[in-house]
Design a protein around this motif. Structure first.
Motif, PDB file in Angstrom:
ATOM      1  N   THR A   1     -10.455  -1.874  -3.966  1.00  0.00           N
ATOM      2  CA  THR A   1     -11.796  -1.313  -4.005  1.00  0.00           C
ATOM      3  C   THR A   1     -12.694  -2.163  -3.119  1.00  0.00           C
ATOM      4  O   THR A   1     -12.785  -3.381  -3.300  1.00  0.00           O
ATOM      5  CB  THR A   1     -12.351  -1.308  -5.448  1.00  0.00           C
ATOM      6  OG1 THR A   1     -11.483  -0.508  -6.260  1.00  0.00           O
ATOM      7  CG2 THR A   1     -13.767  -0.749  -5.483  1.00  0.00           C
TER       8      THR A   1
ATOM      9  N   SER B   1      -4.063  -3.816  -8.383  1.00  0.00           N
ATOM     10  CA  SER B   1      -5.377  -3.431  -7.871  1.00  0.00           C
ATOM     11  C   SER B   1      -6.285  -4.646  -7.848  1.00  0.00           C
ATOM     12  O   SER B   1      -6.030  -5.640  -8.520  1.00  0.00           O
ATOM     13  CB  SER B   1      -5.992  -2.327  -8.727  1.00  0.00           C
ATOM     14  OG  SER B   1      -6.223  -2.795 -10.035  1.00  0.00           O
TER      15      SER B   1
ATOM     16  N   VAL C   1     -12.135   3.218  -2.602  1.00  0.00           N
ATOM     17  CA  VAL C   1     -10.816   2.692  -2.939  1.00  0.00           C
ATOM     18  C   VAL C   1      -9.855   3.001  -1.796  1.00  0.00           C
ATOM     19  O   VAL C   1      -9.763   4.138  -1.330  1.00  0.00           O
ATOM     20  CB  VAL C   1     -10.279   3.304  -4.248  1.00  0.00           C
ATOM     21  CG1 VAL C   1      -8.875   2.784  -4.553  1.00  0.00           C
ATOM     22  CG2 VAL C   1     -11.226   2.991  -5.400  1.00  0.00           C
ATOM     23  N   TYR C   2      -9.146   1.966  -1.356  1.00  0.00           N
ATOM     24  CA  TYR C   2      -8.135   2.092  -0.307  1.00  0.00           C
ATOM     25  C   TYR C   2      -6.777   1.800  -0.938  1.00  0.00           C
ATOM     26  O   TYR C   2      -6.644   0.860  -1.709  1.00  0.00           O
ATOM     27  CB  TYR C   2      -8.414   1.113   0.831  1.00  0.00           C
ATOM     28  CG  TYR C   2      -9.667   1.469   1.577  1.00  0.00           C
ATOM     29  CD1 TYR C   2      -9.616   2.228   2.725  1.00  0.00           C
ATOM     30  CD2 TYR C   2     -10.914   1.077   1.088  1.00  0.00           C
ATOM     31  CE1 TYR C   2     -10.779   2.587   3.394  1.00  0.00           C
ATOM     32  CE2 TYR C   2     -12.076   1.430   1.748  1.00  0.00           C
ATOM     33  CZ  TYR C   2     -12.001   2.183   2.898  1.00  0.00           C
ATOM     34  OH  TYR C   2     -13.150   2.544   3.547  1.00  0.00           O
ATOM     35  N   ARG C   3      -5.807   2.615  -0.616  1.00  0.00           N
ATOM     36  CA  ARG C   3      -4.458   2.392  -1.126  1.00  0.00           C
ATOM     37  C   ARG C   3      -3.633   1.775  -0.008  1.00  0.00           C
ATOM     38  O   ARG C   3      -3.538   2.310   1.087  1.00  0.00           O
ATOM     39  CB  ARG C   3      -3.833   3.691  -1.607  1.00  0.00           C
ATOM     40  CG  ARG C   3      -2.439   3.451  -2.176  1.00  0.00           C
ATOM     41  CD  ARG C   3      -2.035   4.496  -3.139  1.00  0.00           C
ATOM     42  NE  ARG C   3      -2.541   4.152  -4.463  1.00  0.00           N
ATOM     43  CZ  ARG C   3      -2.142   4.751  -5.581  1.00  0.00           C
ATOM     44  NH1 ARG C   3      -1.255   5.695  -5.538  1.00  0.00           N
ATOM     45  NH2 ARG C   3      -2.644   4.382  -6.737  1.00  0.00           N
TER      46      ARG C   3
ATOM     47  N   ALA D   1      -9.681   6.889   0.197  1.00  0.00           N
ATOM     48  CA  ALA D   1      -9.693   7.560  -1.106  1.00  0.00           C
ATOM     49  C   ALA D   1      -9.307   9.031  -1.011  1.00  0.00           C
ATOM     50  O   ALA D   1      -8.805   9.602  -1.972  1.00  0.00           O
ATOM     51  CB  ALA D   1     -11.067   7.413  -1.751  1.00  0.00           C
TER      52      ALA D   1
ATOM     53  N   ALA E   1      -0.928   2.656  -9.062  1.00  0.00           N
ATOM     54  CA  ALA E   1      -0.538   1.597  -8.137  1.00  0.00           C
ATOM     55  C   ALA E   1       0.119   0.467  -8.918  1.00  0.00           C
ATOM     56  O   ALA E   1      -0.045   0.340 -10.125  1.00  0.00           O
ATOM     57  CB  ALA E   1      -1.761   1.074  -7.389  1.00  0.00           C
TER      58      ALA E   1
ATOM     59  N   THR F   1       2.574  -0.548  -4.048  1.00  0.00           N
ATOM     60  CA  THR F   1       1.245  -0.031  -3.756  1.00  0.00           C
ATOM     61  C   THR F   1       0.181  -0.933  -4.366  1.00  0.00           C
ATOM     62  O   THR F   1       0.388  -1.525  -5.425  1.00  0.00           O
ATOM     63  CB  THR F   1       1.058   1.398  -4.300  1.00  0.00           C
ATOM     64  OG1 THR F   1       1.163   1.371  -5.714  1.00  0.00           O
ATOM     65  CG2 THR F   1       2.087   2.348  -3.718  1.00  0.00           C
ATOM     66  N   TYR F   2      -0.934  -1.005  -3.680  1.00  0.00           N
ATOM     67  CA  TYR F   2      -2.057  -1.813  -4.141  1.00  0.00           C
ATOM     68  C   TYR F   2      -3.333  -1.045  -3.858  1.00  0.00           C
ATOM     69  O   TYR F   2      -3.553  -0.596  -2.725  1.00  0.00           O
ATOM     70  CB  TYR F   2      -2.078  -3.154  -3.415  1.00  0.00           C
ATOM     71  CG  TYR F   2      -3.082  -4.134  -3.973  1.00  0.00           C
ATOM     72  CD1 TYR F   2      -2.752  -4.952  -5.048  1.00  0.00           C
ATOM     73  CD2 TYR F   2      -4.350  -4.237  -3.434  1.00  0.00           C
ATOM     74  CE1 TYR F   2      -3.668  -5.856  -5.564  1.00  0.00           C
ATOM     75  CE2 TYR F   2      -5.272  -5.133  -3.944  1.00  0.00           C
ATOM     76  CZ  TYR F   2      -4.920  -5.941  -5.014  1.00  0.00           C
ATOM     77  OH  TYR F   2      -5.826  -6.829  -5.527  1.00  0.00           O
ATOM     78  N   ASP F   3      -4.151  -0.852  -4.885  1.00  0.00           N
ATOM     79  CA  ASP F   3      -5.440  -0.185  -4.718  1.00  0.00           C
ATOM     80  C   ASP F   3      -6.524  -1.236  -4.544  1.00  0.00           C
ATOM     81  O   ASP F   3      -6.746  -2.058  -5.437  1.00  0.00           O
ATOM     82  CB  ASP F   3      -5.760   0.705  -5.915  1.00  0.00           C
ATOM     83  CG  ASP F   3      -4.926   1.973  -5.935  1.00  0.00           C
ATOM     84  OD1 ASP F   3      -4.349   2.330  -4.891  1.00  0.00           O
ATOM     85  OD2 ASP F   3      -4.853   2.612  -7.003  1.00  0.00           O
TER      86      ASP F   3
ATOM     87  N   LEU G   1       0.844  -1.182   0.000  1.00  0.00           N
ATOM     88  CA  LEU G   1       0.000   0.000   0.000  1.00  0.00           C
ATOM     89  C   LEU G   1       0.872   1.222   0.000  1.00  0.00           C
ATOM     90  O   LEU G   1       1.933   1.243   0.563  1.00  0.00           O
ATOM     91  CB  LEU G   1      -0.875  -0.010   1.237  1.00  0.00           C
ATOM     92  CG  LEU G   1      -1.580   1.271   1.600  1.00  0.00           C
ATOM     93  CD1 LEU G   1      -2.396   1.826   0.468  1.00  0.00           C
ATOM     94  CD2 LEU G   1      -2.441   1.033   2.776  1.00  0.00           C
TER      95      LEU G   1
END
Length: 161
Positions: free
Chosen positions: A78, A33, A145-147, A116, A30, A74-76, A22
């Protein structure tokens, strides 16, 4: 890394989301995802290998990692869960659980989760060898959406998650 959405009900059914990485909120893409919803409750992904720790200069100020750096992952994620699922009997204690799994007692990977709007929702930054994990009650995890950012704080040899 695994992210699990747990329902603590008599049935003890679990909704799982497996994530790896993240990043602090930023206007860059990212590395990966995925999504969790009423029909897809588990997501998994992997990152690495990392051989270089993140320099301290990248940690001040936020964001923790900057655009185009290969040092962080990083990973998005949802989250799109219906009110029906959220309000179902037995789900009042449901949560979105995120776990980071990696090898090596001397390695230290940290994890940060942002909403988000770029606000830090939670983080896990234990010492070397600690398998980081966080849990966010669904009451505090609205759809969106969470990063997720994974930061290789201290790396001894190649490490993947």
């Amino acid at each position: 890394m695994k992210h699990l959405l747990h329902r603590r009900s008599p049935i003890r059914r679990a909704l799982a989301v497996c994530l790896v990485g993240l990043v602090a909120p930023a206007a860059f893409a990212a590395d990966g995802s995925g999504a969790v919803n009423d029909t897809a409750l588990t997501v998994e992904f992997a990152g690495g290998p990392y051989v270089i720790p993140v320099p301290l200069t990248l940690l001040l100020p936020d964001p923790l990692c900057v655009e185009d750096t290969p040092l962080c992952y990083t990973y998005d994620l949802t989250v799109a869960l219906s009110d029906e699922l959220r309000l179902a009997p037995g789900n009042e204690f449901a949560s979105l659980d995120i776990a980071l799994k990696f090898e090596g007692d001397q390695n230290d990977l940290d994890m940060y989760v942002y909403d988000a709007a770029g606000n830090l929702v939670t983080s896990a930054a234990g010492g070397a060898g600690v398998q980081e994990a966080v849990s966010v009650p669904l009451d505090f995890a609205p759809n969106g959406v969470y990063r997720i950012q994974v930061v290789p704080w201290l790396v001894v040899g190649p490490v993947s998650f």
